[in-house]
Motif scaffolding. Structure first.
Motif, PDB file in Angstrom:
ATOM      1  N   ILE A 106       0.835  -1.199   0.000  1.00 27.66           N
ATOM      2  CA  ILE A 106       0.000   0.000   0.000  1.00 27.66           C
ATOM      3  C   ILE A 106       0.871   1.251   0.000  1.00 27.66           C
ATOM      4  O   ILE A 106       0.604   2.226  -0.720  1.00 27.66           O
ATOM      5  CB  ILE A 106      -0.942  -0.004   1.221  1.00 27.66           C
ATOM      6  CG1 ILE A 106      -1.825  -1.252   1.203  1.00 27.66           C
ATOM      7  CG2 ILE A 106      -1.807   1.254   1.245  1.00 27.66           C
ATOM      8  CD1 ILE A 106      -2.685  -1.413   2.453  1.00 27.66           C
ATOM      9  N   LEU A 107       1.919   1.244   0.793  1.00 29.52           N
ATOM     10  CA  LEU A 107       2.814   2.395   0.847  1.00 29.52           C
ATOM     11  C   LEU A 107       3.454   2.663  -0.523  1.00 29.52           C
ATOM     12  O   LEU A 107       3.475   3.802  -1.006  1.00 29.52           O
ATOM     13  CB  LEU A 107       3.916   2.162   1.887  1.00 29.52           C
ATOM     14  CG  LEU A 107       3.607   2.534   3.333  1.00 29.52           C
ATOM     15  CD1 LEU A 107       4.765   2.122   4.243  1.00 29.52           C
ATOM     16  CD2 LEU A 107       3.338   4.027   3.468  1.00 29.52           C
ATOM     17  N   GLY A 108       3.988   1.625  -1.148  1.00 29.82           N
ATOM     18  CA  GLY A 108       4.675   1.807  -2.423  1.00 29.82           C
ATOM     19  C   GLY A 108       3.758   2.238  -3.545  1.00 29.82           C
ATOM     20  O   GLY A 108       4.182   2.938  -4.464  1.00 29.82           O
ATOM     21  N   ALA A 109       2.481   1.829  -3.500  1.00 29.28           N
ATOM     22  CA  ALA A 109       1.542   2.154  -4.576  1.00 29.28           C
ATOM     23  C   ALA A 109       0.891   3.512  -4.400  1.00 29.28           C
ATOM     24  O   ALA A 109       0.494   4.141  -5.391  1.00 29.28           O
ATOM     25  CB  ALA A 109       0.459   1.083  -4.664  1.00 29.28           C
ATOM     26  N   SER A 110       0.782   3.999  -3.157  1.00 29.32           N
ATOM     27  CA  SER A 110      -0.055   5.177  -2.915  1.00 29.32           C
ATOM     28  C   SER A 110       0.640   6.327  -2.213  1.00 29.32           C
ATOM     29  O   SER A 110       0.059   7.407  -2.107  1.00 29.32           O
ATOM     30  CB  SER A 110      -1.281   4.779  -2.082  1.00 29.32           C
ATOM     31  OG  SER A 110      -2.014   3.750  -2.721  1.00 29.32           O
ATOM     32  N   TYR A 111       1.873   6.135  -1.733  1.00 34.82           N
ATOM     33  CA  TYR A 111       2.514   7.176  -0.925  1.00 34.82           C
ATOM     34  C   TYR A 111       3.981   7.338  -1.293  1.00 34.82           C
ATOM     35  O   TYR A 111       4.629   6.411  -1.794  1.00 34.82           O
ATOM     36  CB  TYR A 111       2.426   6.839   0.572  1.00 34.82           C
ATOM     37  CG  TYR A 111       1.027   6.893   1.146  1.00 34.82           C
ATOM     38  CD1 TYR A 111       0.508   8.069   1.655  1.00 34.82           C
ATOM     39  CD2 TYR A 111       0.225   5.740   1.176  1.00 34.82           C
ATOM     40  CE1 TYR A 111      -0.774   8.118   2.184  1.00 34.82           C
ATOM     41  CE2 TYR A 111      -1.048   5.782   1.704  1.00 34.82           C
ATOM     42  CZ  TYR A 111      -1.544   6.975   2.208  1.00 34.82           C
ATOM     43  OH  TYR A 111      -2.818   7.012   2.733  1.00 34.82           O
ATOM     44  N   HIS A 112       4.481   8.529  -0.965  1.00 39.74           N
ATOM     45  CA  HIS A 112       5.917   8.812  -0.879  1.00 39.74           C
ATOM     46  C   HIS A 112       6.200   9.066   0.603  1.00 39.74           C
ATOM     47  O   HIS A 112       5.748  10.067   1.164  1.00 39.74           O
ATOM     48  CB  HIS A 112       6.292  10.031  -1.721  1.00 39.74           C
ATOM     49  CG  HIS A 112       6.118   9.828  -3.195  1.00 39.74           C
ATOM     50  ND1 HIS A 112       7.021   9.132  -3.960  1.00 39.74           N
ATOM     51  CD2 HIS A 112       5.121  10.224  -4.035  1.00 39.74           C
ATOM     52  CE1 HIS A 112       6.603   9.116  -5.220  1.00 39.74           C
ATOM     53  NE2 HIS A 112       5.452   9.766  -5.292  1.00 39.74           N
ATOM     54  N   LEU A 113       6.933   8.149   1.229  1.00 32.82           N
ATOM     55  CA  LEU A 113       7.176   8.210   2.672  1.00 32.82           C
ATOM     56  C   LEU A 113       8.453   9.009   2.964  1.00 32.82           C
ATOM     57  O   LEU A 113       9.500   8.739   2.376  1.00 32.82           O
ATOM     58  CB  LEU A 113       7.302   6.794   3.243  1.00 32.82           C
ATOM     59  CG  LEU A 113       7.647   6.673   4.728  1.00 32.82           C
ATOM     60  CD1 LEU A 113       6.589   7.349   5.603  1.00 32.82           C
ATOM     61  CD2 LEU A 113       7.825   5.201   5.105  1.00 32.82           C
ATOM     62  N   VAL A 114       8.310   9.972   3.893  1.00 29.04           N
ATOM     63  CA  VAL A 114       9.455  10.768   4.353  1.00 29.04           C
ATOM     64  C   VAL A 114       9.523  10.651   5.878  1.00 29.04           C
ATOM     65  O   VAL A 114       8.540  10.966   6.571  1.00 29.04           O
ATOM     66  CB  VAL A 114       9.323  12.251   3.937  1.00 29.04           C
ATOM     67  CG1 VAL A 114      10.525  13.061   4.462  1.00 29.04           C
ATOM     68  CG2 VAL A 114       9.212  12.391   2.415  1.00 29.04           C
ATOM     69  N   LYS A 115      10.673  10.198   6.387  1.00 30.36           N
ATOM     70  CA  LYS A 115      10.872  10.028   7.827  1.00 30.36           C
ATOM     71  C   LYS A 115      11.709  11.198   8.353  1.00 30.36           C
ATOM     72  O   LYS A 115      12.783  11.492   7.822  1.00 30.36           O
ATOM     73  CB  LYS A 115      11.554   8.688   8.124  1.00 30.36           C
ATOM     74  CG  LYS A 115      10.723   7.497   7.649  1.00 30.36           C
ATOM     75  CD  LYS A 115      11.471   6.188   7.794  1.00 30.36           C
ATOM     76  CE  LYS A 115      11.555   5.760   9.243  1.00 30.36           C
ATOM     77  NZ  LYS A 115      10.243   5.387   9.814  1.00 30.36           N
ATOM     78  N   VAL A 116      11.201  11.859   9.383  1.00 29.37           N
ATOM     79  CA  VAL A 116      11.845  13.050   9.945  1.00 29.37           C
ATOM     80  C   VAL A 116      12.171  12.786  11.419  1.00 29.37           C
ATOM     81  O   VAL A 116      11.277  12.437  12.209  1.00 29.37           O
ATOM     82  CB  VAL A 116      10.927  14.291   9.797  1.00 29.37           C
ATOM     83  CG1 VAL A 116      11.648  15.547  10.332  1.00 29.37           C
ATOM     84  CG2 VAL A 116      10.495  14.484   8.342  1.00 29.37           C
ATOM     85  N   ASP A 117      13.429  12.978  11.779  1.00 29.46           N
ATOM     86  CA  ASP A 117      13.891  12.744  13.158  1.00 29.46           C
ATOM     87  C   ASP A 117      13.605  13.981  14.016  1.00 29.46           C
ATOM     88  O   ASP A 117      14.097  15.076  13.740  1.00 29.46           O
ATOM     89  CB  ASP A 117      15.387  12.451  13.163  1.00 29.46           C
ATOM     90  CG  ASP A 117      15.932  12.188  14.562  1.00 29.46           C
ATOM     91  OD1 ASP A 117      15.119  11.809  15.442  1.00 29.46           O
ATOM     92  OD2 ASP A 117      17.147  12.345  14.769  1.00 29.46           O
ATOM     93  N   ILE A 118      12.771  13.774  15.046  1.00 25.99           N
ATOM     94  CA  ILE A 118      12.497  14.872  15.983  1.00 25.99           C
ATOM     95  C   ILE A 118      12.954  14.479  17.406  1.00 25.99           C
ATOM     96  O   ILE A 118      12.561  15.120  18.382  1.00 25.99           O
ATOM     97  CB  ILE A 118      10.996  15.232  15.994  1.00 25.99           C
ATOM     98  CG1 ILE A 118      10.133  14.008  16.340  1.00 25.99           C
ATOM     99  CG2 ILE A 118      10.579  15.853  14.649  1.00 25.99           C
ATOM    100  CD1 ILE A 118       8.674  14.324  16.530  1.00 25.99           C
ATOM    101  N   GLY A 119      13.773  13.442  17.494  1.00 27.71           N
ATOM    102  CA  GLY A 119      14.244  12.995  18.818  1.00 27.71           C
ATOM    103  C   GLY A 119      15.550  13.638  19.235  1.00 27.71           C
ATOM    104  O   GLY A 119      15.984  13.452  20.374  1.00 27.71           O
ATOM    105  N   GLY A 120      16.204  14.385  18.367  1.00 29.07           N
ATOM    106  CA  GLY A 120      17.475  15.038  18.706  1.00 29.07           C
ATOM    107  C   GLY A 120      17.265  16.508  18.998  1.00 29.07           C
ATOM    108  O   GLY A 120      16.191  16.953  19.445  1.00 29.07           O
TER     109      GLY A 120
END
Length: 262
Positions: free
Chosen positions: A189-203
């Motif tokens: 589902i992710l590959g067919a319908s989304y562009h995933l961007v992961k953002v680090d907010i723990g630092g």
């Protein structure tokens, strides 16, 4: 006595006048003309259309009945005319054999309306190649703004949504979400319908914290991971900081992704 009677008879007998040659001279040209006319008639033959034959049928009259009526009319008008010289009747036209009167235009067929092409669903197997899915964890050294800009450009090109995943490497819930994202059903589902961007907010990245406040401006305490769905035009469609996180399972995240895929 006898000689006296014969003499006057002989004396009174008239010599017949010779016939004049003038009437014979007049009759000879007439006879010659009649012979010439007979020769022309024998050479050309009688007319194919007898005198008094019926007029051609008007438009709309079948060709078969036209031939029958013409033949009967010719027979009545000239009963002694030879049949061999009569012109053969025309074969029935295609419209008469099909049941349509001659001269009548066939009714045009109605054009069938074109069926609309169904729009392919992005949740199903799309012809475009699947979008790249980042691996587990968050890269604190990555330029998150450039990644988001690139994802939005790609979304405008292929119509997919952009999924922003704000989290931290030490967050247990974020690790659980990564495991579900890696499962084949969810990854499809992710590959067919989304562009995933992961953002680090723990630092201590102020730039990444600013991006979190930009796309999730409600403020307060954030429960990670914060999932934000953004349209290709850059409009936020949903923010789990406001709505609450779905269950971090295959069914929970799968239902969430399918709901906002289009």
């Amino acid at each position: 006595m006898t000689s006296r009677i014969l003499r006057p008879a002989r004396a009174t007998r008239r010599t017949p006048r010779p016939r004049s040659a003038a009437p014979l001279a007049v009759r000879l040209p007439l006879v010659a003309a009649a012979v010439v006319a007979a020769g022309l008639t024998a050479a050309c033959g009688p007319s194919a259309q007898p005198t008094g034959a019926a007029a051609p049928a008007t438009a709309g009259q079948p060709s078969q009945s036209l031939g029958a009526e013409t033949g009967s009319a010719s027979a009545e008008a000239s009963p002694t005319a030879p049949t061999a010289s009569t012109a053969p009747s025309a074969p029935p036209s295609a419209s008469a054999s099909a049941g349509t009167p001659a001269g009548a235009s066939p009714s045009p067929s109605r054009a069938q309306p074109a069926k609309p092409t169904p729009k392919p669903s992005r949740t199903s197997a799309a012809p475009a190649p699947a979008a790249r899915i980042p691996g587990p964890g968050y890269d604190s050294s990555a330029d998150a703004q450039k990644l988001i800009d690139a994802a939005l450009r790609a979304a405008k090109a292929d119509g997919r949504m952009v999924l922003l995943d704000f989290g931290a490497n030490w967050c247990g819930n974020c690790k659980a979400a990564d495991k579900v994202f890696a499962q084949p059903q969810t990854a499809s589902i992710l590959g067919a319908s989304y562009h995933l961007v992961k953002v680090d907010i723990g630092g201590n990245s102020s730039a990444n914290s600013a991006l979190l406040r930009k796309y999730s401006p409600s403020g307060g305490t954030y429960k990670m991971p914060v999932l934000v769905v953004v349209s290709p035009s850059g409009t936020v469609r949903t923010d789990t900081h406001v709505t609450g996180n779905p269950a971090l399972t295959s069914d929970g995240l799968g239902s969430f992704l399918r709901q906002w895929a289009s």
